[in-house]
Design a protein around this motif. Structure first.
Motif, short mmCIF file in Angstrom:
data_model
loop_
_atom_site.label_atom_id
_atom_site.label_comp_id
_atom_site.label_asym_id
_atom_site.label_seq_id
_atom_site.Cartn_x
_atom_site.Cartn_y
_atom_site.Cartn_z
N ASP A 184 0.61 -1.00 -0.11
CA ASP A 184 0.15 0.44 -0.09
C ASP A 184 0.63 1.39 -0.16
O ASP A 184 1.60 1.68 0.99
N TRP A 185 1.07 2.02 -0.87
CA TRP A 185 2.22 2.93 -1.41
C TRP A 185 1.86 4.96 -1.19
O TRP A 185 1.67 5.72 -1.86
N ARG A 186 0.08 4.42 -0.39
CA ARG A 186 -0.70 6.08 -0.15
C ARG A 186 0.32 6.79 0.83
O ARG A 186 0.82 6.41 1.37
N ARG A 238 5.88 6.98 3.22
CA ARG A 238 5.06 6.65 2.90
C ARG A 238 5.26 5.47 4.20
O ARG A 238 6.43 4.60 4.27
N GLN A 277 -0.45 4.77 -6.19
CA GLN A 277 -1.03 4.54 -4.74
C GLN A 277 -0.81 3.06 -4.12
O GLN A 277 -1.06 2.80 -3.05
N ASP A 300 -2.80 2.38 -9.63
CA ASP A 300 -2.85 3.84 -8.99
C ASP A 300 -4.44 3.17 -8.22
O ASP A 300 -5.27 4.29 -7.69
N VAL A 301 -4.25 2.65 -7.22
CA VAL A 301 -5.41 1.69 -6.32
C VAL A 301 -4.22 1.02 -4.68
O VAL A 301 -3.03 0.47 -5.59
N PRO A 302 -4.77 1.10 -3.65
CA PRO A 302 -3.70 0.42 -2.76
C PRO A 302 -4.65 -0.82 -3.09
O PRO A 302 -5.32 -1.87 -3.70
N ARG A 306 -8.54 3.82 -11.18
CA ARG A 306 -9.23 5.09 -10.59
C ARG A 306 -8.55 6.06 -11.76
O ARG A 306 -8.49 7.07 -11.52
#
Length: 431
Positions: free
Chosen positions: A46-48, A57, A104, A123-125, A169
């Motif tokens: 999870d790179w948010r 991060r 993300q 583009d999503v976690p 996304r």
């Protein structure tokens, strides 16, 4: 005869550093040769960013901790240790210096021994994990494909329309259709009210017809799962009338969107509908498995029967709880797979030394991809509302599970919808 109101049709492709064609990536990774001497390492993170600090991060430190644990498991020397150490060092460099800040989430498959290093920025976690095995762990990517389908949105008024095509996304492609203004209603010497209204209706129908044709062309050119319409009542009604039936069947709802809506506006309005449609599709897949189990049916349930059906290529859709896990074993030289601990003797009379332990859930996904089966990963968690968030659960209270997950639990947590029904004397698939 009404004049064609369309003045311009313009297409635009969106360039992104993030991975888009995940089904193709999954097929390529599932075809990689097994590596028993030195394992594949699959990192999912999870790179948010943390809050408003884009450079911070939280999972970066978590990866370092997982990496040290994995390195210690294979050390201090040998082929496997050398390969894993090289993979961990390469992944560290990629995370620190190469991963695009727009990501993300990220999944990385690496095996230095096999010359494999494939990062997939998303583009999503995704859930953070670091696994090793004789084949890549593809569950995370399969779940991303299943949870975030490609879908299209028509945002339109009676003069202008945009067809947005989104993969997960990310805005992948758009088609803009621009038209002329309404015919003017003049005070003197002009049309009667009825004639004016007829011309106006004809103009709307012609404009909607063009938008519908462009939408059908987009659906013909690429795999798109759903369509959402964002238009006023008049335009939405005309669009639904003009859409080809194969496209109309994919409409999952309408939303209110201004023609000036941004990408974020479109996502905010449409993602709840897509998520609802995905949960419903998962439930229907589980019910297909349940209703098809037994002689003469088109369903199998439980790890053993599902694995057997996958090995014989019978499975059309693999249906699996997102938290399903089970030990398994494999002999990649045959190939042959089984459920449970590695047997002391080879069940097919081969060399027992060729039998290796595997994570069964990973092998089920890999086999499904190899035979071209669809995969439905059933979300087990139930969204928690504000009231539930404030309530402190009891220590022994299990978290609530989604209806689809509960029904699949009763079938063993995994099952398959088959391509053809089993014979009356064939309660399970034969090897």
């Amino acid at each position: 005869m009404a004049v064609d109101p369309v003045q311009r049709i313009r297409e635009q492709e969106h360039e992104t550093p993030l991975a888009l064609n995940l089904p193709e990536t999954l097929a390529r990774l599932a075809a990689l040769p097994p590596s028993v001497e030195a394992p594949y390492l699959t990192a999912s993170l999870d790179w948010r960013p943390l809050g408003n600090a884009p450079g911070l991060r939280p999972t970066r430190r978590q990866f370092d901790e997982l990496a040290e644990e994995v390195r210690g498991r294979f050390g201090p020397r040998g082929t496997a240790y050398d390969s894993v150490s090289a993979d961990l060092d390469r992944i560290t460099t990629y995370l620190d210096d190469e991963l695009d800040p727009a990501a993300q989430g990220v999944v990385i498959v690496a095996c230095s021994h096999q010359g494999v290093f494939e990062p997939i920025p998303l583009d999503v976690p995704v859930a953070s994990d670091l696994t090793t095995g004789p084949t890549p762990s593809l569950r995370q990517l399969a779940r991303v494909v299943e949870d975030y389908p490609s879908y299209a949105v028509i945002v339109a008024d009676q003069r202008e329309a945009f067809l947005w095509v989104l993969e997960r996304r990310t805005w992948q492609r758009s088609v803009e259709v621009s038209g002329t203004d309404y015919p003017r209603k003049q005070m003197q010497g002009g049309w009667s009210q009825r004639r004016y209204q007829n011309r106006a209706d004809e103009r709307i129908e012609a404009f909607a017809r063009t938008v519908a044709e462009e939408t059908r062309r987009a659906f013909d050119e690429q795999q798109i799962d759903y369509l959402i319409i964002g238009a006023d009542e008049i335009m939405a009604t005309n669009l639904l009338d003009m859409l080809h039936q194969t496209v109309k069947d994919k409409v999952i709802g309408t939303v209110s969107l201004a023609i000036t809506a941004s990408e974020q506006d479109v996502l905010a309005a449409t993602e709840p509908l897509v998520e609802q449609a995905e949960r419903q599709r998962e439930l229907e897949a589980v019910q297909q498995v349940r209703d098809g189990v037994g002689a003469g049916g088109k369903g199998v349930a439980g790890p053993e029967e599902t694995l057997t059906a996958l090995q014989t290529g019978q499975v059309m859709t693999l249906v699996m709880d997102d938290d399903f896990t089970s030990p398994g074993w494999a002999d990649y030289t045959m190939p042959l797979y089984g459920v449970g601990a590695v047997p002391a003797e080879h069940p097919a009379g081969g060399d027992a030394a060729s039998l290796v332990p595997v994570a069964l859930e990973d092998e089920l996904v890999r086999l499904a991809i190899q035979i071209g089966a669809d995969i439905e990963v059933v979300q087990s968690a139930v969204p928690v509302g504000a009231e539930e968030q404030e309530r402190i659960p009891d220590a022994d209270e299990a978290p609530p599970r989604a209806q689809a997950a509960l029904e699949l639990d009763a079938l063993g947590g995994v099952g398959g919808v088959l391509r053809y029904a089993l014979d009356a004397g064939q309660p399970t698939a034969d090897l």
